[in-house]
Design an enzyme around this catalytic site. Structure first.
Site, PDB file in Angstrom:
ATOM      1  N   LYS A   7       3.743  11.482   7.864  1.00 34.20           N
ATOM      2  CA  LYS A   7       3.594  12.516   6.832  1.00 34.20           C
ATOM      3  C   LYS A   7       4.973  13.001   6.357  1.00 34.20           C
ATOM      4  CE  LYS A   7       1.521  16.936   5.977  1.00 34.20           C
ATOM      5  NZ  LYS A   7       1.565  18.252   6.580  1.00 34.20           N
TER       6      LYS A   7
ATOM      7  N   ASP B  83      -1.890   1.656 -12.352  1.00 34.62           N
ATOM      8  CA  ASP B  83      -0.884   0.794 -12.968  1.00 34.62           C
ATOM      9  C   ASP B  83       0.424   0.834 -12.166  1.00 34.62           C
ATOM     10  OD1 ASP B  83      -2.504  -0.002 -15.072  1.00 34.62           O
ATOM     11  OD2 ASP B  83      -2.077   1.818 -16.223  1.00 34.62           O
TER      12      ASP B  83
ATOM     13  N   LYS C 237      -5.028 -10.079 -21.895  1.00 31.93           N
ATOM     14  CA  LYS C 237      -5.587 -10.392 -20.571  1.00 31.93           C
ATOM     15  C   LYS C 237      -6.575 -11.551 -20.636  1.00 31.93           C
ATOM     16  CE  LYS C 237      -4.752  -5.621 -19.206  1.00 31.93           C
ATOM     17  NZ  LYS C 237      -4.961  -4.604 -18.189  1.00 31.93           N
TER      18      LYS C 237
ATOM     19  N   ASN D  45      -7.332   8.337  -9.399  1.00 33.97           N
ATOM     20  CA  ASN D  45      -7.737   8.768 -10.740  1.00 33.97           C
ATOM     21  C   ASN D  45      -9.167   9.281 -10.698  1.00 33.97           C
ATOM     22  OD1 ASN D  45      -9.541   6.402 -11.155  1.00 33.97           O
ATOM     23  ND2 ASN D  45      -7.592   5.318 -10.958  1.00 33.97           N
TER      24      ASN D  45
HETATM   25  N1  CTP Z   1      -6.627  -3.636 -14.782  1.00 37.01           N
HETATM   26  C1  CTP Z   1      -6.384  -4.482 -13.741  1.00 37.01           C
HETATM   27  N2  CTP Z   1      -5.276  -4.361 -12.976  1.00 37.01           N
HETATM   28  C2  CTP Z   1      -4.389  -3.378 -13.221  1.00 37.01           C
HETATM   29  C3  CTP Z   1      -4.610  -2.502 -14.297  1.00 37.01           C
HETATM   30  C4  CTP Z   1      -5.750  -2.655 -15.054  1.00 37.01           C
HETATM   31  O1  CTP Z   1      -7.197  -5.370 -13.515  1.00 37.01           O
HETATM   32  N3  CTP Z   1      -3.320  -3.265 -12.435  1.00 37.01           N
HETATM   33  C5  CTP Z   1      -7.843  -3.836 -15.574  1.00 37.01           C
HETATM   34  C6  CTP Z   1      -8.842  -2.730 -15.509  1.00 37.01           C
HETATM   35  O2  CTP Z   1      -9.762  -2.922 -14.445  1.00 37.01           O
HETATM   36  C7  CTP Z   1      -9.535  -2.806 -16.857  1.00 37.01           C
HETATM   37  C8  CTP Z   1      -8.449  -3.345 -17.764  1.00 37.01           C
HETATM   38  O3  CTP Z   1      -7.472  -3.933 -16.905  1.00 37.01           O
HETATM   39  O4  CTP Z   1     -10.597  -3.717 -16.867  1.00 37.01           O
HETATM   40  C9  CTP Z   1      -7.806  -2.339 -18.616  1.00 37.01           C
HETATM   41  O5  CTP Z   1      -7.264  -1.301 -17.844  1.00 37.01           O
HETATM   42  P1  CTP Z   1      -6.248  -0.275 -18.483  1.00 37.01           P
HETATM   43  O6  CTP Z   1      -5.638   0.539 -17.400  1.00 37.01           O
HETATM   44  O7  CTP Z   1      -6.948   0.439 -19.598  1.00 37.01           O
HETATM   45  O8  CTP Z   1      -5.246  -1.311 -19.080  1.00 37.01           O
HETATM   46  P2  CTP Z   1      -3.699  -1.400 -19.111  1.00 37.01           P
HETATM   47  O9  CTP Z   1      -3.336  -2.805 -19.391  1.00 37.01           O
HETATM   48  O10 CTP Z   1      -3.135  -0.785 -17.891  1.00 37.01           O
HETATM   49  O11 CTP Z   1      -3.375  -0.577 -20.410  1.00 37.01           O
HETATM   50  P3  CTP Z   1      -2.714   0.845 -20.630  1.00 37.01           P
HETATM   51  O12 CTP Z   1      -1.350   0.521 -21.110  1.00 37.01           O
HETATM   52  O13 CTP Z   1      -3.598   1.453 -21.675  1.00 37.01           O
HETATM   53  O14 CTP Z   1      -2.738   1.574 -19.321  1.00 37.01           O
END
Ligand code: CTP
Length: 414
Positions: free
Chosen positions: A301, A291, A353, A222
């Site tokens: 590859k 995510d 969380k 990202n």
């Molecule tokens: N985070 C994490 N582990 C993941 C995804 C996210 O620890 N696998 C943490 C990020 O570091 C951040 C917080 O969760 O501090 C929020 O991340 P975000 O991607 O905005 O949250 P999501 O729960 O994935 O929400 P969304 O549905 O908006 O993607």
């Protein structure tokens, strides 16, 4: 230099024991609080009364002569000493010390003390150079016992050579130099000790964007630059914390003086955070964690095949959520990059969380979000908005955020 210093002076049975009187007198005049322990043979050379009169303190020689019922004398003396000095130190006491014997008041005290120990040997020149004595002295020096080398000259036994106890004036100079150096080292330690609102706190910061491998040369990532997380790590250090930075993909060099652990995937970051979480005080999850990741990273590859290709993804472990479930006293700070309904999504994340604070930014706003040097954030707790910061550098955001965390952290002893 010696004012108020508690010096336990061990006097053992050699002709030089008479010099203990001058030593007691001069140490006391310089303000030291001198407590004498004599061995049985020392009493053949000098009286307890002499040393008691000069130091104005009781003189000890019998381990079982417990005058004060509330303390055990040899432990009490061992504990209160700033320095234990044995002068004169005979070949016999040197041997006992080297072998850890504890058969009288002086040897038990020497074993019980954690204070620095110095000895001033005094004996016949042939005794002084005897291999047994030399080995015993080497043993003591290797354990950190300070050696005040005897002088050369006419010895009481008639021989001329090394073995004469150093003069009291010289011994006092050595003792003064020792305390001076100890003081200087303490001052240096004080300077080096961290100060600030996060002094003594262990802060873990995650930063950057994780990389999820498709094959050895391709990956999903990202736009995270790592700037916000790095700014937090630096600010935490400036505020006195012991910082551990866990950095996924970023182009930035590891910040100077901060332990930085490089990771690649969400799983790597999870493992790295879990290793240090239990022992941490504050955890800031500024990283942009994927995510989803490919179900399987290809070992070689991938070749171009059809007109379309489907990549199957599977959810990664939500690190922050895992920490939220596991946390005991840790202060947990999450981030939420949103494009709309910032407050609703951010507070929902905070609750899901189990964070103490969540830093939300609307990444559609100018100067906020990925890659920029500035940010504009809102900070929420379970009760709602706590702090709304205007556009400012990520360094300033970091300082404001950590100040808030320092104020809200559980205080020691509460
Ligand atoms: N985070 C994490 N582990 C993941 C995804 C996210 O620890 N696998 C943490 C990020 O570091 C951040 C917080 O969760 O501090 C929020 O991340 P975000 O991607 O905005 O949250 P999501 O729960 O994935 O929400 P969304 O549905 O908006 O993607």
């Amino acid at each position: 230099m010696l004012n108020g210093k508690v010096i336990v002076l061990g006097v053992t049975g050699g002709i030089a024991a008479y010099k203990a009187a001058a030593l007691c007198s001069k140490l006391t005049q310089k303000g030291a609080d001198v407590h004498v322990i004599m061995t049985a043979s020392a009493k053949q050379f000098i009286t307890e009364l002499t040393l008691q009169s000069l130091t104005k303190n009781p003189v000890y020689s019998d381990t079982f002569d417990e005058r004060e019922p509330s303390v055990v004398s040899h432990i009490h003396l061992a504990d209160m000493a700033d320095l234990v000095l044995v002068a004169p130190a005979t070949a016999n006491i040197i041997a006992k010390m080297a072998h850890g014997l504890a058969d009288d008041m002086l040897t038990t005290t020497l074993l019980a003390t954690t204070a620095p120990v110095m000895i001033s040997p005094a004996m016949n020149v042939h005794m002084y150079t005897h291999p047994a004595v030399v080995t015993n002295m080497e043993t003591l020096v290797s354990r950190g016992v300070g050696m005040i080398e005897p002088g050369e000259g006419l010895l009481a036994c008639g021989y001329v050579g090394k073995g004469r106890m150093e003069e009291p004036e010289t011994i006092i100079e050595v003792v003064e130099r020792f305390f001076q150096q100890q003081e200087a080292e303490r001052a240096l330690d004080m300077e080096a000790a961290p100060v600030g609102p996060l002094a003594g706190k262990k802060v873990v910061v995650t930063a950057g964007g994780t990389i999820e491998r498709i094959d050895p040369v391709r990956y999903i990532t990202n736009d995270s630059s790592g700037k916000m997380g790095f700014a937090i790590a630096k600010a935490a250090k400036e505020m006195g914390a012991d910082v551990h930075l866990i950095a996924a993909h970023t182009d930035m060099a590891p910040p100077e003086g901060i332990r930085t652990e490089k990771v690649e995937s969400a799983q790597d970051m999870h493992d790295a955070v879990m290793r240090v979480f239990d022992d941490s005080d504050i955890v800031v999850k500024a990283a942009a964690v994927a995510d989803y990741r490919p179900v399987k990273a290809a070992a070689s590859k991938l070749k171009k095949l059809g007109e379309t290709m489907t990549l199957e993804l599977v959810k990664t472990t939500d690190i922050l959520e895992t920490l939220g479930k596991r946390k005991t006293s840790q202060f947990l700070i999450g981030f939420a990059a949103e494009t709309d309904q910032v407050e609703a999504y951010a507070t929902d994340k905070l609750r899901r969380k189990n964070c103490d604070l969540i830093v939300a930014n609307d990444v559609t706003k100018a100067g906020a979000g990925f890659g920029t040097d500035t940010n504009t954030v809102q900070i929420f707790d379970a009760g709602g908005l706590v702090l709304e910061l205007p556009l400012m550098t990520k360094e300033d955001v970091a300082r404001r955020l950590l100040t808030l965390a320092a104020e809200r952290m559980p205080k020691e002893g509460i």
